[in-house]
Design a protein around this motif. Sequence first.
Motif, PDB file in Angstrom:
ATOM      1  N   SER A 132     -10.361  10.147   3.912  1.00 21.27           N
ATOM      2  CA  SER A 132      -9.213   9.754   3.087  1.00 21.27           C
ATOM      3  C   SER A 132      -8.276  10.931   2.880  1.00 21.27           C
ATOM      4  O   SER A 132      -7.044  10.768   2.861  1.00 21.27           O
ATOM      5  N   ALA A 133      -8.830  12.151   2.745  1.00 23.16           N
ATOM      6  CA  ALA A 133      -7.984  13.330   2.564  1.00 23.16           C
ATOM      7  C   ALA A 133      -7.123  13.568   3.795  1.00 23.16           C
ATOM      8  O   ALA A 133      -5.907  13.793   3.698  1.00 23.16           O
ATOM      9  N   GLY A 177       0.846  -1.182   0.000  1.00 30.06           N
ATOM     10  CA  GLY A 177       0.000   0.000   0.000  1.00 30.06           C
ATOM     11  C   GLY A 177       0.884   1.235   0.000  1.00 30.06           C
ATOM     12  O   GLY A 177       1.945   1.246   0.618  1.00 30.06           O
ATOM     13  N   ILE A 178       0.450   2.280  -0.718  1.00 37.79           N
ATOM     14  CA  ILE A 178       1.206   3.532  -0.787  1.00 37.79           C
ATOM     15  C   ILE A 178       0.261   4.680  -0.464  1.00 37.79           C
ATOM     16  O   ILE A 178      -0.834   4.778  -1.032  1.00 37.79           O
ATOM     17  N   TYR A 179       0.711   5.555   0.433  1.00 35.90           N
ATOM     18  CA  TYR A 179      -0.165   6.602   0.964  1.00 35.90           C
ATOM     19  C   TYR A 179       0.595   7.917   1.016  1.00 35.90           C
ATOM     20  O   TYR A 179       1.818   7.956   1.041  1.00 35.90           O
ATOM     21  N   GLY A 180      -0.157   9.010   1.069  1.00 32.13           N
ATOM     22  CA  GLY A 180       0.444  10.331   1.155  1.00 32.13           C
ATOM     23  C   GLY A 180      -0.037  11.224   0.036  1.00 32.13           C
ATOM     24  O   GLY A 180      -1.231  11.314  -0.253  1.00 32.13           O
ATOM     25  N   LYS A 206     -10.480   3.127   4.489  1.00 30.11           N
ATOM     26  CA  LYS A 206     -10.316   4.574   4.581  1.00 30.11           C
ATOM     27  C   LYS A 206     -11.380   5.258   5.425  1.00 30.11           C
ATOM     28  O   LYS A 206     -11.335   6.491   5.567  1.00 30.11           O
ATOM     29  N   ASP A 207     -12.333   4.507   5.992  1.00 31.92           N
ATOM     30  CA  ASP A 207     -13.413   5.161   6.725  1.00 31.92           C
ATOM     31  C   ASP A 207     -13.400   4.845   8.216  1.00 31.92           C
ATOM     32  O   ASP A 207     -14.399   5.023   8.910  1.00 31.92           O
ATOM     33  N   HIS A 215      -6.295  15.318  -1.185  1.00 29.78           N
ATOM     34  CA  HIS A 215      -7.054  15.420  -2.428  1.00 29.78           C
ATOM     35  C   HIS A 215      -8.496  14.996  -2.161  1.00 29.78           C
ATOM     36  O   HIS A 215      -8.778  14.313  -1.180  1.00 29.78           O
ATOM     37  N   GLN A 216      -9.403  15.372  -3.038  1.00 31.70           N
ATOM     38  CA  GLN A 216     -10.830  15.283  -2.722  1.00 31.70           C
ATOM     39  C   GLN A 216     -11.592  14.224  -3.522  1.00 31.70           C
ATOM     40  O   GLN A 216     -12.814  14.200  -3.491  1.00 31.70           O
ATOM     41  N   ALA A 217     -10.892  13.343  -4.225  1.00 31.38           N
ATOM     42  CA  ALA A 217     -11.570  12.321  -5.018  1.00 31.38           C
ATOM     43  C   ALA A 217     -11.879  11.068  -4.202  1.00 31.38           C
ATOM     44  O   ALA A 217     -12.345  10.071  -4.746  1.00 31.38           O
ATOM     45  N   ASP A 218     -11.605  11.113  -2.890  1.00 31.39           N
ATOM     46  CA  ASP A 218     -11.871  10.001  -1.968  1.00 31.39           C
ATOM     47  C   ASP A 218     -11.092   8.750  -2.335  1.00 31.39           C
ATOM     48  O   ASP A 218     -11.561   7.632  -2.174  1.00 31.39           O
ATOM     49  N   GLU A 219      -9.875   8.934  -2.840  1.00 29.29           N
ATOM     50  CA  GLU A 219      -8.964   7.816  -3.045  1.00 29.29           C
ATOM     51  C   GLU A 219      -8.051   7.712  -1.827  1.00 29.29           C
ATOM     52  O   GLU A 219      -7.746   8.714  -1.176  1.00 29.29           O
ATOM     53  N   PHE A 220      -7.593   6.511  -1.544  1.00 30.83           N
ATOM     54  CA  PHE A 220      -6.832   6.301  -0.312  1.00 30.83           C
ATOM     55  C   PHE A 220      -5.473   5.672  -0.611  1.00 30.83           C
ATOM     56  O   PHE A 220      -4.444   6.325  -0.502  1.00 30.83           O
TER      57      PHE A 220
END
Length: 957
Positions: free
Chosen positions: A647-648, A155-158, A781-782, A162-167
């Motif tokens: 997620s943001a 998994g890669i995060y950071g 993400k929730d 951003h607002q597209a609800d991707e995590f």
Amino acid sequence: MKLRHLTLTFASALLVASCSSAPYDKTDTGITVNVKNVDADGARLVRLQVLGEKLIRVSATPDRKFADTPSLVIVPQDSVPHFDVTDTDSTVSVSTSSITATVSLADGEVLFYDKDGKLILAEDEGGRRFTPIEVEGKKAYTVQQFFKSVNDEEGIYGLGQHQADEFNYKGKNEELFQYNTKVSVPFVVSTDNYGILWDSYSLCRWGNPEDYKQLGGVFKLYDKDGKEGALTGTYVPADGSEPLVQREDSIYFEHLKRGDLAHVVNLPADFPFNGSHVTYEGYIEPEISGLYRFIMYYSGYQKIYINNELIVPERWRTAWNPNSFKFSTELEAGVRVPIKIEWEPNGAVAYCGLRVYSPTDPKEQLKMSWWGEMQEQIDYYFVYGESMDDVIKGYRTLTGKAPIMPKWAMGYWQSREKYNTQEEVESTFAEFRKRNIPIDNIVIDWLHWKQDSWGSHEFDKERFPDPKGMVDSIHDMNGRVMISVWPKFYVTTEHYKEFDEKGWMYKLPVNDSIRDWVGPGYLGSFYDAYDPDARKLFWKQMYEHYYPLGIDAWWMDASEPNIRDCTDIQYRKDLITPTSLGPSTQYFNAYALMNAEAIYDGQRGVDPDKRVFLLTRSGFAGEQRYSTATWSGDIATRWEDMAAQMSAGLNFAVSGIPWWTMDIGGFCVEDRYVAAQQEFDKTGKENADLKEWRELNTRWYQFGAFAPLFRAHGQWPFREVFNIAPEGHPAYKSIVYYTKLRYNLMPYIYSLAGMTHYDDYTIMRPLVMDFPADKNVRDLKDEYMFGPDLLVAPVYHYGDRNREVYFPAGGWYDFYTGKYIAGGETMNVAAPYERMPLYVRAGSILPVGGDIQSTAEVSTEPLTLFVCAGRDGSFTLYDDEGVNYNYEKGMKASIPLAWNNAASTLTIGDRQGEYPGMLKNRKFNVVLVDPSRQVAFDKPAKGVTVDYSGNSVEVKL
């Protein structure tokens, strides 16, 4: 030897090294490889510099020497650790005690290994590209860097917020630029315990290096009657008059025409959009089969159907602040598929867009890829760690530690757009005190100045007759005042003229006669924050006008910088160029960092004992060193926007910046909520929309109480709890409950603040940080951890009274009942209106204090320590004076707590340190919670009373 000195030494050495025929040269900090097989667009030199046991800088250039322009992001490192250099016929390696980086002599490819020789990360063969670019006479490169996917399941995060609800960004695409609600930070952390900091300030792309394409550039388009070449656009006016029907070969209505603030590029010029209904429909036919990745751009209400399936349910954004959303769908080559976009514009100016990426080889998509529009060379930093926390520690070693925020900042903040008078400010704060609702900070938003005086930093005397008296009155109520300061100045102000005579104002906004939205529209511009002397003047003006009033903190709004909403990116760059450092194309993303430096350095220079606090709408890598927090901008008041903040916020936290907040309730309000409040004000009746509005705010407050900073803000309807719902309403009761709970948890929260500084800790934590081996949390993400002990699961659908929660293995206790859950499974749990699912981890030692009205108060009740059986645990209580920098001089105190589960013993250890005003003698109320002893954490619980004077005490439970 200091790194700042090494840079100069090494630069001169390179002049010799670049002419050397040797395959590599060893330097004081690492190695430089003279690449043997130089491609036409590849690197000539590749350099590794060892900055720490787990930190390596990689630089590459097609030139004969490195540029070595000082980084805006990286702070000087104190020393270079010991490293070894080894070589073979084909490679050369640098090794520390923790990692090895190996460079291919043939092509400069770099690979990273752990101390056991396991491959962590590898550049892709031939994956480095340089394309010359020249902007405003400055020559540089557009660059690409690809890495192999060593582990497809990581998994890669950071990447910021951003607002597209991707995590999880593994295999995803993201464009990195700054805009209202979008904060780009070029740093990622992997579950394989490494991070990459991409040192670039230009427009960047993660994933696909290309821009999204127009639909007609990827598909064969057919209108609704089957005629090839375009979709059918049907524009139905609000008044029901004759529709406008025309063919559209692209759906690209995403920005204003230059010099025309009334019309959007490509849309029918004279059509009345507000309240209209627009449909784009027809068919798309792909040439190849695969997964197509779309990005939609929307204001007003929008839905998208593909193949007669609702792919994107209704989304809404206010007309002046559109949003992007991404989705994917599988399509088959040669198969014509129906597509329909339903759009209801919600303003006189309207925006809509749909673009697409063609399918990518899945293996290629999983590779890490960075693209930068304008850089002097490739520079990135490889950060390794034993955990994701350790990687973030390395990031802050490179970019600067986060100071401890003032304690009051962790309390509740009340804000709105906007308090228009002194009386509104004072009476609002007083109302909280009258109702015994805890509060620490009230925020004065924009336009507290005279309408025609933006940038004067002077209050409008008619509406604010005694600004200092106003601030003093808040201070007398144990409160703080934050004020909105923009880097924006009307041309008529003396402050503008001070900047302009030095050449420190961006000129194009004035030359293009860009006027803002206030009154008749006023002409102004932004100052050049990249100039160090301009930064000093910016602070000087604030210091002379605001500081004598006793203002406590600074709200640095529009720091993207946002000179004009809804323009194309090229025009945004044009409006802020040149900077004192070079073309804005090269320095596009770092404005907020430079602006934050102005305030932090300025205040610490004139008042070194008062903690700085900045809240900024934009941000960048390294901002944490300037005591800066970021909020998520002018988001919408929608359930899906509330969900997207999870997620943001989590990705922003993993980007290494610990302090984040949001507008609880959302900023931009749907018309239906406005109308519902207006009806209630007339009739006193709660209609369906007002009922939903109150529930939305309730759920958002529940979530917000467990963000690093707890802050409500937004447009009308007002966001004070007593304006949201009357006392006795479940919304009121729940909001007050969580506000008080936030203060009960202040000993825990402030201890986390100490950890962010001393241990480089992250407060708001995706579960993947604490349960990295659990594959079930990679894309979760929730729900998240708030510190080490609290599992938070917000409710973000209207009407839900339960939700599914995943419990990692290890044991959990329900916060409200003490009921034990073993974990390792997903459960459907109760979520009544007034409560959000909240759980305490087994092994926790959770400190809970008594009721207080502000962080300036000290509860007279014993501090309760809830000890959660099930596994060993520890926690360190931290405290200091809360408002100054004496902690930097050692004036602080910590008390280690340790729970031995087998022995059922809590050890309250020796207190370390002290500070003025510290409670030297205190009482603890120690309460055991175990599966057979269910104890609610939010109610008084009788336990073992312990008198503590600073010496170690063992408590048998």
